[in-house]
Write a protein that holds these residues in place. Structure first.
Motif, PDB file in Angstrom:
ATOM      1  N   PHE A   1      78.642  63.342  14.076  1.00 45.10           N
ATOM      2  CA  PHE A   1      77.760  62.212  14.398  1.00 45.10           C
ATOM      3  C   PHE A   1      77.599  61.255  13.226  1.00 45.10           C
ATOM      4  O   PHE A   1      77.332  60.064  13.418  1.00 45.10           O
ATOM      5  CB  PHE A   1      76.402  62.737  14.856  1.00 45.10           C
ATOM      6  CG  PHE A   1      76.398  63.240  16.270  1.00 45.10           C
ATOM      7  CD1 PHE A   1      76.234  62.362  17.328  1.00 45.10           C
ATOM      8  CD2 PHE A   1      76.591  64.585  16.550  1.00 45.10           C
ATOM      9  CE1 PHE A   1      76.241  62.813  18.634  1.00 45.10           C
ATOM     10  CE2 PHE A   1      76.606  65.051  17.854  1.00 45.10           C
ATOM     11  CZ  PHE A   1      76.431  64.164  18.899  1.00 45.10           C
ATOM     12  N   LEU A   2      77.775  61.765  12.016  1.00 49.83           N
ATOM     13  CA  LEU A   2      77.696  60.883  10.853  1.00 49.83           C
ATOM     14  C   LEU A   2      78.876  59.924  10.828  1.00 49.83           C
ATOM     15  O   LEU A   2      78.721  58.719  10.591  1.00 49.83           O
ATOM     16  CB  LEU A   2      77.665  61.723   9.572  1.00 49.83           C
ATOM     17  CG  LEU A   2      77.288  60.984   8.276  1.00 49.83           C
ATOM     18  CD1 LEU A   2      75.889  60.391   8.395  1.00 49.83           C
ATOM     19  CD2 LEU A   2      77.374  61.931   7.096  1.00 49.83           C
ATOM     20  N   VAL A   3      80.069  60.447  11.091  1.00 46.05           N
ATOM     21  CA  VAL A   3      81.256  59.581  11.162  1.00 46.05           C
ATOM     22  C   VAL A   3      81.130  58.611  12.330  1.00 46.05           C
ATOM     23  O   VAL A   3      81.455  57.422  12.205  1.00 46.05           O
ATOM     24  CB  VAL A   3      82.531  60.436  11.293  1.00 46.05           C
ATOM     25  CG1 VAL A   3      83.739  59.544  11.583  1.00 46.05           C
ATOM     26  CG2 VAL A   3      82.764  61.239  10.019  1.00 46.05           C
TER      27      VAL A   3
ATOM     28  N   TYR B   1      82.604  59.259   5.538  1.00 49.65           N
ATOM     29  CA  TYR B   1      83.771  60.146   5.526  1.00 49.65           C
ATOM     30  C   TYR B   1      83.639  61.206   4.435  1.00 49.65           C
ATOM     31  O   TYR B   1      83.950  62.385   4.642  1.00 49.65           O
ATOM     32  CB  TYR B   1      85.050  59.334   5.292  1.00 49.65           C
ATOM     33  CG  TYR B   1      85.541  58.581   6.497  1.00 49.65           C
ATOM     34  CD1 TYR B   1      85.518  59.152   7.768  1.00 49.65           C
ATOM     35  CD2 TYR B   1      86.061  57.295   6.378  1.00 49.65           C
ATOM     36  CE1 TYR B   1      85.980  58.459   8.880  1.00 49.65           C
ATOM     37  CE2 TYR B   1      86.520  56.594   7.474  1.00 49.65           C
ATOM     38  CZ  TYR B   1      86.480  57.171   8.729  1.00 49.65           C
ATOM     39  OH  TYR B   1      86.928  56.479   9.819  1.00 49.65           O
ATOM     40  N   ILE B   2      83.196  60.789   3.267  1.00 54.07           N
ATOM     41  CA  ILE B   2      83.050  61.725   2.152  1.00 54.07           C
ATOM     42  C   ILE B   2      82.015  62.796   2.484  1.00 54.07           C
ATOM     43  O   ILE B   2      82.234  63.999   2.288  1.00 54.07           O
ATOM     44  CB  ILE B   2      82.659  60.974   0.863  1.00 54.07           C
ATOM     45  CG1 ILE B   2      83.809  60.060   0.419  1.00 54.07           C
ATOM     46  CG2 ILE B   2      82.300  61.957  -0.250  1.00 54.07           C
ATOM     47  CD1 ILE B   2      83.454  59.171  -0.750  1.00 54.07           C
ATOM     48  N   ALA B   3      80.856  62.348   2.993  1.00 56.74           N
ATOM     49  CA  ALA B   3      79.798  63.303   3.349  1.00 56.74           C
ATOM     50  C   ALA B   3      80.264  64.266   4.437  1.00 56.74           C
ATOM     51  O   ALA B   3      80.017  65.473   4.369  1.00 56.74           O
ATOM     52  CB  ALA B   3      78.550  62.545   3.807  1.00 56.74           C
ATOM     53  N   ALA B   4      80.967  63.726   5.435  1.00 60.64           N
ATOM     54  CA  ALA B   4      81.455  64.584   6.527  1.00 60.64           C
ATOM     55  C   ALA B   4      82.504  65.574   6.019  1.00 60.64           C
ATOM     56  O   ALA B   4      82.541  66.729   6.461  1.00 60.64           O
ATOM     57  CB  ALA B   4      82.042  63.713   7.640  1.00 60.64           C
ATOM     58  N   SER B   5      83.341  65.143   5.090  1.00 56.06           N
ATOM     59  CA  SER B   5      84.367  66.029   4.538  1.00 56.06           C
ATOM     60  C   SER B   5      83.749  67.187   3.780  1.00 56.06           C
ATOM     61  O   SER B   5      84.221  68.328   3.863  1.00 56.06           O
ATOM     62  CB  SER B   5      85.307  65.243   3.617  1.00 56.06           C
ATOM     63  OG  SER B   5      85.961  64.213   4.330  1.00 56.06           O
ATOM     64  N   ILE B   6      82.702  66.903   3.024  1.00 59.69           N
ATOM     65  CA  ILE B   6      82.007  67.966   2.297  1.00 59.69           C
ATOM     66  C   ILE B   6      81.412  68.972   3.279  1.00 59.69           C
ATOM     67  O   ILE B   6      81.502  70.189   3.082  1.00 59.69           O
ATOM     68  CB  ILE B   6      80.920  67.357   1.393  1.00 59.69           C
ATOM     69  CG1 ILE B   6      81.564  66.517   0.285  1.00 59.69           C
ATOM     70  CG2 ILE B   6      80.050  68.459   0.782  1.00 59.69           C
ATOM     71  CD1 ILE B   6      80.568  65.750  -0.549  1.00 59.69           C
ATOM     72  N   ASN B   7      80.796  68.458   4.347  1.00 59.78           N
ATOM     73  CA  ASN B   7      80.246  69.344   5.384  1.00 59.78           C
ATOM     74  C   ASN B   7      81.326  70.208   6.013  1.00 59.78           C
ATOM     75  O   ASN B   7      81.158  71.412   6.216  1.00 59.78           O
ATOM     76  CB  ASN B   7      79.553  68.515   6.471  1.00 59.78           C
ATOM     77  CG  ASN B   7      78.051  68.475   6.296  1.00 59.78           C
ATOM     78  OD1 ASN B   7      77.557  68.555   5.177  1.00 59.78           O
ATOM     79  ND2 ASN B   7      77.323  68.361   7.376  1.00 59.78           N
ATOM     80  N   LEU B   8      82.454  69.572   6.333  1.00 57.51           N
ATOM     81  CA  LEU B   8      83.543  70.293   6.988  1.00 57.51           C
ATOM     82  C   LEU B   8      84.104  71.381   6.077  1.00 57.51           C
ATOM     83  O   LEU B   8      84.364  72.505   6.522  1.00 57.51           O
ATOM     84  CB  LEU B   8      84.647  69.313   7.389  1.00 57.51           C
ATOM     85  CG  LEU B   8      85.796  69.879   8.223  1.00 57.51           C
ATOM     86  CD1 LEU B   8      85.275  70.425   9.548  1.00 57.51           C
ATOM     87  CD2 LEU B   8      86.850  68.798   8.477  1.00 57.51           C
TER      88      LEU B   8
END
Length: 441
Positions: A324-326, A407-414
């Motif tokens: 949802f962030l992306v 994208y950066i925040a979502a990548s860290i989460n992933l």
């Protein structure tokens, strides 16, 4: 909103339409904090939550002195039972307080009754704050428990049912306080000062617990347990008088705020509605409560393994927010959808509390405190470097720039979700075994 195409610079008028709706275009000079209306509000809220938690926990200490000692048990004690530790000052203990013959089950009902009322008014509290205002709701949310605290000795005399009813009513009052305070800060806290103002106000809760527990014990020992309720109840009433006199719901209605501070607060909030900004965190709080119940139910009733439950909620709580962030970066200028996506994203993050958030207790109960300190220390790093990185990547505040941040925040989460799914465990580790915890989950 449209992302820039081909990496070419946009004309000034087009770039202006490409701004994120969640941030203001300029930062205004802050108004000094000393003696300001907003920090006075934080200080009064601090004392309010101090009193609130003192009213909440004082019974847990006083109840020990209210209940008759089991003399038959005392006569049958063996050498394995530790004797009572003598007072270092050898000051005689007060014994004038009235005693009640409540068994352990009854005491449990008395202590737990507060939370039956408390849980009922949590969610309605936010709605009520929008109707009657945070000032009155928070004020009466502390006054009501204070008044009922004053009547606690009388209720105990009338019977255990009356005492339980009083505690339930206290819980009903206290349940609205945090939503009411959040509603007030939505009108009072400039975005760049929210962390400071909220941390000041809510820190009173912890200090109230720290101070009231030993102080209640001292009052019971040297005076009489009834004064535990009289003293803290009177403090609550006194606080309410100052709160009603000095506080206003909004900067516009405050009688003593300076025109400069009023303009600073209002201008900082005009492009970012505070109540909407609080929605994601309210949703997160709801998910923390609900998923905690579901997680234990899955383990207890449906026999899911601990590691399965932890990994499931971690995956939901980390991949869900990432998605949802992306998605929030591709919704155009739809404010409603932006708030909805960010609220869902943050709310789903609350699932992590029932995932990796309590996994310390699963894998090393004896060292859970140390592990939480270590992991929480690492968890503060994003809060320190995140704003710096985000600012460096969003010089022009365009959608394309903010998509990169998302994208950066979502990548860290992933990454975190995948790592925990691969290496997470739900069993007590061999290195954490000692005489107290020789079990497997």
């Amino acid at each position: 909103m449209r992302a820039p195409a081909g990496g070419e610079a946009e004309p000034e008028d087009e770039a202006g339409a490409d701004r994120t709706p969640l941030l203001g275009e300029s930062q205004r000079a802050t108004v000094p904090a000393c003696c300001s209306a907003r920090y006075n509000l934080a200080l009064l809220a601090f004392f309010g939550f101090f009193v609130l938690y003192a009213l909440r926990v004082n019974l847990s200490v006083a109840l020990v002195d209210m209940v008759e000692t089991n003399t038959s048990l005392a006569k049958n004690t063996t050498s394995k039972v530790c004797p009572e530790h003598p007072s270092a000052l050898n000051i005689p203990r007060n014994t004038t307080g009235k005693k009640y013959s409540w068994d352990a089950d009854t005491q449990g009902w008395i202590l737990g009754s507060f939370f039956y009322g408390y849980i009922i008014t949590q969610i309605p509290g936010g709605y009520l704050a929008s109707k009657v205002g945070g000032k009155l709701l928070l004020g009466f949310g502390i006054l009501i428990p204070a008044v009922f605290t004053l009547f606690t000795p009388l209720a105990a005399d009338l019977g255990v049912g009356y005492l339980i009813a009083v505690r339930v009513l206290e819980g009903l009052g206290e349940g609205v306080t945090f939503p009411a305070m959040h509603a007030m800060w939505s009108s009072w806290a400039p975005p760049l000062e929210r962390s400071k103002l909220l941390s000041i106000s809510y820190a009173g809760a912890q200090l109230g617990t720290v101070v009231s527990l030993p102080l209640s014990g001292i009052i019971c020992y040297y005076v009489n347990w009834i004064y535990v309720f009289y003293i803290f109840g009177a403090l609550g009433v006194l606080w309410f008088l100052f709160w009603i006199w000095l506080v206003s719901d909004t900067p516009e209605t405050h009688r003593r705020i300076s025109p400069t501070e009023r303009e600073y607060i209002l201008s900082s909030l005009k492009d970012q509605n505070g109540l909407l900004s609080a929605l994601p965190y309210f949703g997160c709080w709801v998910f923390i409560i609900v998923t905690g119940q579901i997680a234990d139910c899955l383990r207890e009733k449906l026999n899911f393994s601990t590691v399965c439950v932890r990994k499931t909620f971690t995956l939901i709580g980390m991949i869900g927010p990432a998605v949802f962030l992306v998605a929030a970066g591709f919704i155009g200028c739809d404010y409603t959808l932006a708030v909805a996506f960010l609220t869902i994203s943050t709310s789903l993050g609350g699932c992590c509390t029932s995932g990796f958030g309590i996994n310390h207790l699963d894998i090393a109960p004896s060292y859970a405190g140390i592990l939480l300190g270590i992991t929480n220390s690492f968890a503060t790093i994003p809060g320190m470097v995140g704003p710096v990185i985000a600012k460096s990547l969003t010089h022009h505040n365009t959608v394309g720039e903010w998509q990169t941040v998302f994208y950066i925040a979502a990548s860290i989460n992933l990454f975190g979700a995948i790592f925990f799914a691969l290496f997470g465990s739900g069993e007590v580790q061999d290195w954490a075994l000692n005489g107290r915890h020789l079990h497997r989950n």
